[in-house]
Design a protein around this motif. Structure first.
Motif, short mmCIF file in Angstrom:
data_model
loop_
_atom_site.label_atom_id
_atom_site.label_comp_id
_atom_site.label_asym_id
_atom_site.label_seq_id
_atom_site.Cartn_x
_atom_site.Cartn_y
_atom_site.Cartn_z
N LYS A 246 0.87 -1.20 0.17
CA LYS A 246 -0.03 -0.04 0.14
C LYS A 246 0.94 1.09 0.10
N PHE A 247 2.03 1.19 0.71
CA PHE A 247 2.87 2.36 0.51
C PHE A 247 3.49 2.70 -0.57
N VAL A 248 3.86 1.61 -1.26
CA VAL A 248 4.31 1.77 -2.79
C VAL A 248 3.41 2.28 -3.63
N THR A 249 1.81 1.93 -3.40
CA THR A 249 0.82 2.43 -4.35
C THR A 249 0.59 3.97 -4.13
N TRP A 250 0.75 4.23 -2.71
CA TRP A 250 0.79 5.71 -2.21
C TRP A 250 1.74 6.46 -2.73
N VAL A 251 2.85 6.18 -3.09
CA VAL A 251 4.09 6.96 -3.57
C VAL A 251 3.85 6.92 -5.29
N MET A 252 3.29 6.17 -5.66
CA MET A 252 3.01 6.15 -7.13
C MET A 252 1.81 7.15 -7.53
#
Length: 558
Positions: A246-252
């Motif tokens: 979810k953190f990776v998705t937030w960054v993108m």
């Protein structure tokens, strides 16, 4: 303390390495060594980024001429941030950030460079640069950033619960982050971003407030038991687990330019080496300055908010707004176009400042809703709008692009989705006295439709109305305000700011426009008194005659 620079040598390691590599056209190559395919490939990749001349200069300055290799100690010094003589202090600075910065140089060398017996040779030097700075996907860049973060955190004895499936830079990332981990990562990225734009900056370095970004991660990736009061919470004490996926998705989705901080820092350090060399002296991180908590500033556009907006998109606006955090004083004073507390409230005062500015503008609005019972916390929120076109007085929506922001207390970004183009609405009172059976609303609006604007600022700049995203098909859906429901939310406006992001060219165009308008105004003020010399022809006598006998029949002179 004596600072000993690398000795200058007449012999260039690169020239020595390639002296017989590329023969002149037509010359025999039977007795001359050829450049390996590995070196050709590495140099081609570096040349495609435009960095090959810089790398050649940096290698020539850093390499030992006897071994044609760069010692690891020199590279670690090259990439060290603490080696600049800076340390960390302040109430809002994570305690472990100082140790992480002390180990940043050695961590980067360990992550990207493969040493030989004598150090790093030319081919490995170029390949290491390509590994970090060549054109790769955003997911690969983020993967490299997180690997560096995990490694440098381990050096500071800060356990990070992230796991990588393999050694590949595009592998899946498992595990989770804590809010305190996210704050450390953002602080490290900000320092690297600052360092890449301040190649010769000296003195104190202030770490801005980054809580709005951390709260964005928490609200997007986690769930706090009992709810989360974004206006009054201690981030360091929150133990909520934020899944890595979810953190990776937030960054993108929110800050896709965040991984670029590593690439920019890596490139900037080698640029310094190429132009100035590296001083071979032990670092004394307490000798010069510190990273302290940034002092409160009157601007809505603080350093932390400016940086957050700048890493949401890759454009020239990114570079313009990044100037807000280059200096500790804010660095944006010359870009301020309008502030309601300085230039006066209302659409008229606003228009006198923005008219003629042909470039991107960032509008920030601070407002507050009705206070909640039993809570004395000042619940102010800040929203922003980035427009790529000049303001025009129209009674319809217009524009080609733009972006909405929830700036504080939680940061979110709402780019266009392409269904409609109702980006901007800016309507002043009509100049002529024309009867309008259905007058259009006077004010500023962004997104939605007439009568159902997603953001609407009234003519007096006293009231702000924010509607649910369901009325808007121009910008991405999502809540602009914390706990925003389906009903319209009305807030009392505190401050409105407008920042010009079009560079010097846009400012010069606006200055020329204002000079022409002033000239036209002066010309219109000049009255030819000879026109009114005859009383019989004056408009005053005509009005008096009509008042004395309005029913009199008059023939119009033609």
């Amino acid at each position: 303390m004596t600072m000993n620079k690398l000795p200058e040598h007449n012999r260039n390691p690169i020239r020595s390495l390639r002296r017989h590599a590329t023969p002149a056209m037509g010359a025999s190559t039977s007795s001359e060594p050829r450049v390996s395919a590995e070196q050709n490939e590495a140099e081609s990749v570096a040349a495609s980024t435009g960095a090959l001349p810089m790398l050649q200069n940096a290698f020539s300055k850093l390499a030992n001429p006897q071994t044609n290799a760069v010692p690891l100690e020199i590279l670690q010094r090259c990439f060290s941030f603490a080696g600049e003589g800076r340390s960390c202090s302040g109430s809002n600075v994570p305690d472990s950030l100082t140790v992480m910065l002390d180990n940043l140089g050695s961590t980067l060398v360990d992550q990207f460079f493969v040493p030989d017996k004598g150090g790093i040779n030319w081919v490995e030097f170029v390949k290491s640069y390509n590994k970090c700075c060549a054109r790769v996907s955003s997911s690969v860049s983020l993967n490299m950033l997180l690997r560096v973060f995990v490694a440098v955190s381990e050096s500071a004895n800060v356990p990070i619960h992230l796991e990588f499936d393999s050694g590949d830079t595009d592998c899946k990332i498992n595990g989770h982050l804590l809010p305190s981990d996210v704050l450390l990562l953002l602080a490290l990225c900000w320092v690297m971003s600052w360092g890449s734009r301040n190649l010769k900056e000296e003195g104190n370095l202030s770490l801005p407030d980054l809580n709005h970004l951390v709260l964005s991660v928490i609200t997007s990736c986690g769930q706090v038991e009992g709810g989360l009061d974004v206006w009054d919470c201690d981030i360091s004490s929150l133990e909520v687990q934020l899944p890595a996926g979810k953190f990776v998705t937030w960054v993108m989705n929110t800050v896709p330019c965040l991984p670029d901080c590593l690439r920019l820092y890596f490139n900037a350090r080698l640029q310094i080496a190429a132009t100035e060399g590296v001083e071979l002296a032990p670092s004394d991180s307490s000798s010069v300055g510190d990273i302290s908590s940034i002092a409160a500033h009157d601007n809505l556009l603080t350093q932390g908010r400016a940086w957050a907006i700048s890493i949401t998109n890759k454009s020239r606006v990114n570079e313009e707004i990044s100037g807000a955090f280059i200096s500790n004083e804010g660095g944006m004073g010359d870009k301020l176009v309008y502030r309601s507390s300085t230039h006066g409230r209302g659409l008229g005062r606003f228009w006198s400042r923005v008219e003629g500015y042909k470039g991107p503008l960032l509008i920030l609005i601070s407002a507050s809703g009705e206070p909640h019972e039993g809570n004395s916390v000042d619940r102010k929120w800040v929203i922003g709008v980035l427009t790529d076109q000049a303001f025009e007085s129209k009674d319809i929506f217009y524009g080609n692009s733009g972006c909405l922001y929830s700036v504080g207390p939680v940061f979110h970004v709402f780019p266009p989705i392409g269904k409609e183009k109702n980006f901007v609405y800016s309507h002043l009172h009509p100049t002529g006295k024309v009867y309008q059976p259905h007058p259009k609303p006077v004010g500023l609006a962004f997104g939605g439709t007439l009568g159902n604007e997603r953001i609407f600022i009234d003519e007096d700049f006293s009231k702000l109305t924010v509607r649910h995203h369901s009325v808007d098909k121009t910008y991405r859906s999502g809540s602009l305000l914390p706990d925003q429901g389906f009903l319209p939310v009305e807030g009392i406006i505190s401050v409105v700011e407008v920042w010009g992001l079009g560079g010097k060219a846009a400012k010069e165009v606006q200055d020329s426009f204002k000079k022409r308008e002033e000239l036209f105004t002066e010309q219109r003020r000049k009255v030819d008194l000879k026109t009114f010399a005859n009383w019989e022809d004056s408009p005053e006598k005509m009005m008096m005659d009509m008042m004395s006998d309005p029913n009199a029949v008059r023939r119009e002179d033609r």
